[in-house]
Design a protein around this motif. Structure first.
Motif, short mmCIF file in Angstrom:
data_model
loop_
_atom_site.label_atom_id
_atom_site.label_comp_id
_atom_site.label_asym_id
_atom_site.label_seq_id
_atom_site.Cartn_x
_atom_site.Cartn_y
_atom_site.Cartn_z
N THR D 144 3.28 16.52 1.77
CA THR D 144 3.04 16.49 0.33
C THR D 144 3.81 17.64 -0.31
O THR D 144 3.67 18.79 0.11
N GLN D 145 4.64 17.31 -1.29
CA GLN D 145 5.51 18.31 -1.92
C GLN D 145 5.44 18.17 -3.41
O GLN D 145 5.84 17.13 -3.91
N ALA D 146 4.95 19.11 -4.18
CA ALA D 146 4.22 20.30 -3.78
C ALA D 146 2.91 19.91 -3.13
O ALA D 146 2.40 18.83 -3.36
N THR D 147 2.35 20.82 -2.32
CA THR D 147 1.14 20.50 -1.57
C THR D 147 -0.08 20.41 -2.47
O THR D 147 -0.05 20.77 -3.64
N GLU D 148 -1.17 19.94 -1.85
CA GLU D 148 -2.44 19.78 -2.55
C GLU D 148 -2.99 21.13 -3.02
O GLU D 148 -3.89 21.16 -3.86
N PHE D 149 -2.49 22.24 -2.49
CA PHE D 149 -2.96 23.54 -2.92
C PHE D 149 -1.89 24.31 -3.68
O PHE D 149 -1.92 25.55 -3.75
N GLY D 150 -0.94 23.56 -4.22
CA GLY D 150 0.02 24.19 -5.13
C GLY D 150 1.07 25.04 -4.46
O GLY D 150 1.75 25.83 -5.12
N THR D 151 1.22 24.90 -3.15
CA THR D 151 2.31 25.60 -2.47
C THR D 151 3.48 24.63 -2.31
O THR D 151 3.32 23.43 -2.48
N ALA D 177 3.57 13.40 -5.44
CA ALA D 177 2.76 13.33 -6.67
C ALA D 177 3.17 14.43 -7.63
O ALA D 177 3.14 14.26 -8.85
N ARG D 178 3.57 15.58 -7.09
CA ARG D 178 4.07 16.70 -7.90
C ARG D 178 5.49 17.06 -7.46
O ARG D 178 5.84 18.23 -7.31
N PHE D 179 6.28 16.01 -7.26
CA PHE D 179 7.67 16.15 -6.83
C PHE D 179 8.46 17.05 -7.79
O PHE D 179 9.18 17.96 -7.38
N ALA D 180 8.28 16.79 -9.08
CA ALA D 180 9.05 17.54 -10.08
C ALA D 180 8.68 19.02 -10.06
O ALA D 180 9.54 19.89 -10.21
N ASN D 181 7.40 19.31 -9.87
CA ASN D 181 6.98 20.71 -9.84
C ASN D 181 7.64 21.46 -8.68
O ASN D 181 8.04 22.61 -8.80
N ALA D 184 11.36 21.91 -9.45
CA ALA D 184 11.55 22.99 -10.42
C ALA D 184 11.45 24.35 -9.74
O ALA D 184 12.21 25.28 -10.05
N THR D 185 10.55 24.46 -8.81
CA THR D 185 10.37 25.73 -8.10
C THR D 185 11.57 26.05 -7.21
O THR D 185 12.07 27.18 -7.19
N LEU D 186 12.01 25.05 -6.46
CA LEU D 186 13.08 25.30 -5.50
C LEU D 186 14.45 25.37 -6.17
O LEU D 186 15.38 25.97 -5.64
N GLY D 187 14.57 24.70 -7.32
CA GLY D 187 15.87 24.70 -7.99
C GLY D 187 16.95 23.95 -7.23
O GLY D 187 18.13 24.16 -7.43
N ARG D 263 8.71 22.44 -15.24
CA ARG D 263 8.95 23.88 -15.40
C ARG D 263 7.92 24.51 -16.33
O ARG D 263 7.41 25.60 -16.06
N GLN D 264 7.63 23.81 -17.39
CA GLN D 264 6.66 24.31 -18.36
C GLN D 264 5.28 24.47 -17.71
O GLN D 264 4.63 25.50 -17.86
N ALA D 265 4.86 23.47 -16.98
CA ALA D 265 3.55 23.53 -16.31
C ALA D 265 3.54 24.64 -15.26
O ALA D 265 2.59 25.41 -15.14
N ASN D 266 4.61 24.72 -14.51
CA ASN D 266 4.71 25.77 -13.49
C ASN D 266 4.65 27.16 -14.12
O ASN D 266 3.99 28.07 -13.61
N THR D 267 5.35 27.32 -15.24
CA THR D 267 5.38 28.62 -15.91
C THR D 267 3.98 29.04 -16.36
O THR D 267 3.56 30.19 -16.18
N LEU D 268 3.25 28.08 -16.91
CA LEU D 268 1.88 28.39 -17.32
C LEU D 268 1.04 28.82 -16.11
O LEU D 268 0.26 29.77 -16.20
N ALA D 269 1.22 28.13 -15.00
CA ALA D 269 0.44 28.46 -13.80
C ALA D 269 0.80 29.85 -13.31
O ALA D 269 -0.06 30.63 -12.87
N THR D 270 2.07 30.18 -13.36
CA THR D 270 2.50 31.50 -12.94
C THR D 270 1.89 32.58 -13.83
O THR D 270 1.41 33.60 -13.34
#
Lengths: 347, 347, 347, 347
Positions: D144-151, D177-181, D184-187, D263-270
């Protein structure tokens, strides 16, 4: 000269003469097919007597069929069945339960001595997500008696599991591939070890204990019978000449043959374990409470024993399984113990 | 006094003594489990000789298991299997093929004499919607030899079906519950009636012809073997003491026992049909080419025959099925014919 | 110049603007997932009003999902579902019902006007072998309203089927892919055409009548709800953003949109049929009671019409299906009729 | 006054306006059904461009459908699929994979950071019993990418898993399911994270990242396509008005919408994680590499936050999950951080 002492499994053994003889006796003139014959009727009566309650007995070809098809009546296709991570239904039946149930899951639990533990089960059920539709639904619990590692549940342990099952609306199933061995160890009655603890259905093993090619599902909960009958028929488990399965199973319990055979196999295993306990640097990893001995020895010893002609099943580089059978002998135990002793002394 | 003449089915019959004897012979010391024993090895060799090609034989408990599990390797879950509308796999196996295949369909065809017809099959395949994703995909064809109504395909009929199958990329399966009866009628070799016509897999029946509780899947197409082995294991059809199934099947073909038995049953059926042909107002509705006779008689006659103690299977108010067995007798035929004669004269 | 008049299917059509607009309205801030949102709650209330009884509505992606998953709750895996041989669940869903049910069968019946007939159903159930374990067990009956050939069951016909179902302990299902078209024709209420006749579950179609990508299972029998909810979840039919399905379905019935749309499509089909009736040598093979017209014309006419740019579905060399849609027009009907007229005159 | 700040899940969020707009644009005149329309054709071209190779895209209704049906083409029914014990396919899809595969198993592995680990996979495959017919057969691995625990898996980690898969003849699947996230992280490019690492099939998520009701299976290995197409059709996942799913997915990737949203969702999480790191006595239990934050706080804090109107998912007495969305805001993050700060100070 090689020893040819065979501890591979109890299913490499011979068939008890009483069972073969019963096949001949059943081979009279024509008899009704598909279980409507006198032998199958008698089988139900005989087992109802044995279990001290009215049971329905469905002979099947194998233990896998008994387990997986019994379980398929105890769970919806979206259910989950709690079992030990060492359970045969999980490790060694090629996904039969998942298949026959239409996709149910097994929820694996730990538990000391290779036995489920009521408290752990209780907690697992509590966190299993009942009525949460993302989760497979808690449906049943399955125990193996005697376990896959030759240990035996005590009656109070089973009762505690039965209590959790009852309280949590789980069906309760027992894989009794070595039912007789456990019974012989506990010295209780079949009733005490089954329905009196809340069991719904039992996979009643015979093959490993001198049987030939028939096992049985014993049903204690009448409402399961109709569903099970249809499932068995379409699973190709309803013999037309059912009497030749029924006759085997009747002979198996007649005059306590099954208990006498199990006692003999258990006794050999106990002798084996006791002998091994006296040899340094070898370890029996689980209490020997039935007819199986799991022995930890150095890999070189395993190779050497195999080369000497001893047959057993290798479970990991330094672990072997030794299974004693009704048609084994004390001489074989002595030969094996002597060989191990010899090897360990040379180290 | 009641006659107790039993024509209900061939599976009410006794087991041939040779087969019981083989079980005893196989009951020697320990042997490898799950088909890695000498008997199962010999079974494969023996059948490879019998079929004049290398075959792989998988003993199973019942004909339903043989049919449904064999077919499950011949179709994807979204496939369809062409068969006659009278096929046992459709009418009498409780949906086993749909179950084991994971939801495949049966496409039902007609065909005179209860036999599929190559031309009709060809047309059905043509209109079945290959590659149209709304349709179950054409995958296999299954014939029953001898058929459910006691008729027998001629070799050229089977060859024509095999040709359609080959041309249309269909797998070809034969339900041979009464394989020996058909073979006895045609007087050809097993090879002629199977792989030489393009057959991929055969359900090889024994139970109905003096067997006890083992049938077999005979595989002619090697690429099916691996898949089938795993499917059988998880279907609870892989006996641990496999030698006791293998020994039955070896004995069944030894010295042509299976053919001799089938010839005897066929002969009785022929005598029965010939006798019935001489009685007015009764009709045998299908050519008697194996060991089954389908008799149309007035309902009152059926009731009377039953009251007289004759056992048979009632198919409709005025149709009964009479099955002859290797352990039947000419005396039984005479008794039945005399009874029918007597009743019809009184009308 | 080619006409580009499209009669291929009702599912080639556009989405009603009201439905797209509802999606926008539903796109407000965050809302609970998996159907615990306000739209889905409202959907249940709105449909309970529409059906004049408390119903539970499960939005699903397609009509095949609605049919097959609804039916999977209405039959055990070893059951059989009675339906017309022309039923979409049999001919056009790639074995979905066999799959989701875990191997249940469909028992195919005839019936004039492509409609099941209560008497024939009654007889089929009687001969289906209830409690005979060789047979798939009678479990449910499924009707399609309007039928696959554009005919419509009358209420008394459905009531008679419901009576047989009730008396025979069969569950009763309706494939309502064109539910609205039938309702428009009969002029009755949704309640009259469903639960008042004993229906247990309805596949409620929207896509073919101006919907976008959501259909629904409407459940009238509360005891089915729990099982169905779990089945849908594991079938991948439970949208997390369920509100966007619920909103579509609410808009679909708001202000009788579904009925108005269906009436329009039906009217076009009637005009088409009436026009065709006036043209010699062409035959409309089934009464046009909904929005489909099945037209028998010479193959050459079919080729010519296709070349002229008319789009339709070809069912056999001389049979085409023409489907009218809410977003079709009278002008298209006129164009097509004129073309057919022109071609037939030249013959 | 309650805050109504919603961190429950990304699937409670709104739909990106571009996607709703695309639905309107697709609502032109009639279009071919079942994916033979221009939008679906364009979808395949667009994604082939995106992935820099020819891919086949199958839109489906849900992520569960994508995962389970994709996996059903990657395993035989008697196979096993290796995945992390935290995998959504195991914990949260109600047994969908077991169901669609016809009874395959999941073999659960550990792995730091909720990620599978190539070495552990390698060892698990080695001890899985290939060709041993008592064991479910090693068939596929699913990450699962990103994983179920957000890694997020690093590319070299995925490559190592792909290498084991290739060497061990396992099919390789990604639950995206969170392929785009993750992207975005890996670039990196979509190609870098999929087929270049040996991936056979990808569940391509959109719903959690501003999508509406369509996800997709993206197939990289052409030989899977035909089987998958038939499986999807009979699973009720083939929309007749497919263009309305295709249009959503096209809009989702157009102008990198999916990446910008992620990216926007990831940024908020960060921002959330960074803020939490500054508050004593609260712990973020997994590295925040996508849009999920798992926060360990005292139970009383959880109760208080809930009472204040913050919405989140409670995972255990002292663990909550906070999911950031494209339609969330920095203001919401500030409100939440302030609330936690306030509560912890009072302790």
């Amino acid at each position: 000269m090689r020893a040819r002492v065979d501890f591979r499994s109890d299913n490499v053994g011979a068939v008890s003469p009483e069972i073969l003889k019963a096949l001949e006796s059943a081979n009279t003139g024509p008899a009704a097919a598909y279980g409507e014959d006198d032998w199958t009727r008698h089988l139900n009566e005989r087992f109802s007597g044995l279990f001290e309650t009215t049971v329905t007995v469905f002979p099947v070809a194998t233990g896998t069929a008994a387990n997986a098809i019994a379980l398929s009546t105890l769970t919806p296709p979206y259910g989950t069945i709690f079992c030990h991570e060492a359970a045969h239904v999980h490790t060694s039946e090629a996904g039969a339960t998942e298949f026959f149930s239409g996709g149910a899951k097994l929820t694996l639990l730990g538990g000391a001595g290779y036995r489920l533990n009521a408290a752990e089960l209780d907690q697992a059920v509590a966190s299993s997500g009942r009525d949460q539709w993302h989760r497979a639904q808690p449906a049943a619990v399955s125990v193996t008696q005697a376990t896959e590692f030759g240990t035996v549940y005590r009656l109070n342990e089973l009762a505690a599991i039965g209590e959790v099952a009852h309280r949590s609306s789980l069906r309760f199933h027992m894989d009794g591939a070595r039912f007789a061995n456990a019974l012989a160890t506990l010295g209780c009655t079949p009733a005490d070890m089954t329905w009196r603890l809340g069991l719904d259905a039992l996979s009643f093993g015979a093959t490993k204990n001198g049987g030939m090619n028939a096992e049985a599902i014993v049903v204690f909960t009448p409402e399961l019978i109709k569903d099970l009958r249809h499932r068995l028929r379409r699973s190709g488990q309803t013999w037309s000449k059912m009497r030749f399965a029924a006759a085997q199973l009747i002979a198996y319990v007649e005059d306590d043959l099954f208990l006498r055979s199990a006692r003999q196999a258990n006794t050999l295993a106990t002798q084996l374990a006791e002998g091994l306990a006296r040899i340094p640097h070898v370890t029996v990893i689980a209490p020997v409470e039935a007819n199986e001995v799991f022995l930890q020895v150095p890999p070189r010893a395993i190779d050497w024993l195999a080369a000497e002609g001893f047959l057993f099943s290798r479970r990991s580089p330094d672990l072997i399984r030794l299974v004693c059978r009704v048609d084994g002998s004390e001489e074989e135990i002595r030969l094996f113990l002597a060989a191990v002793q010899r090897f360990m002394e040379r180290l």
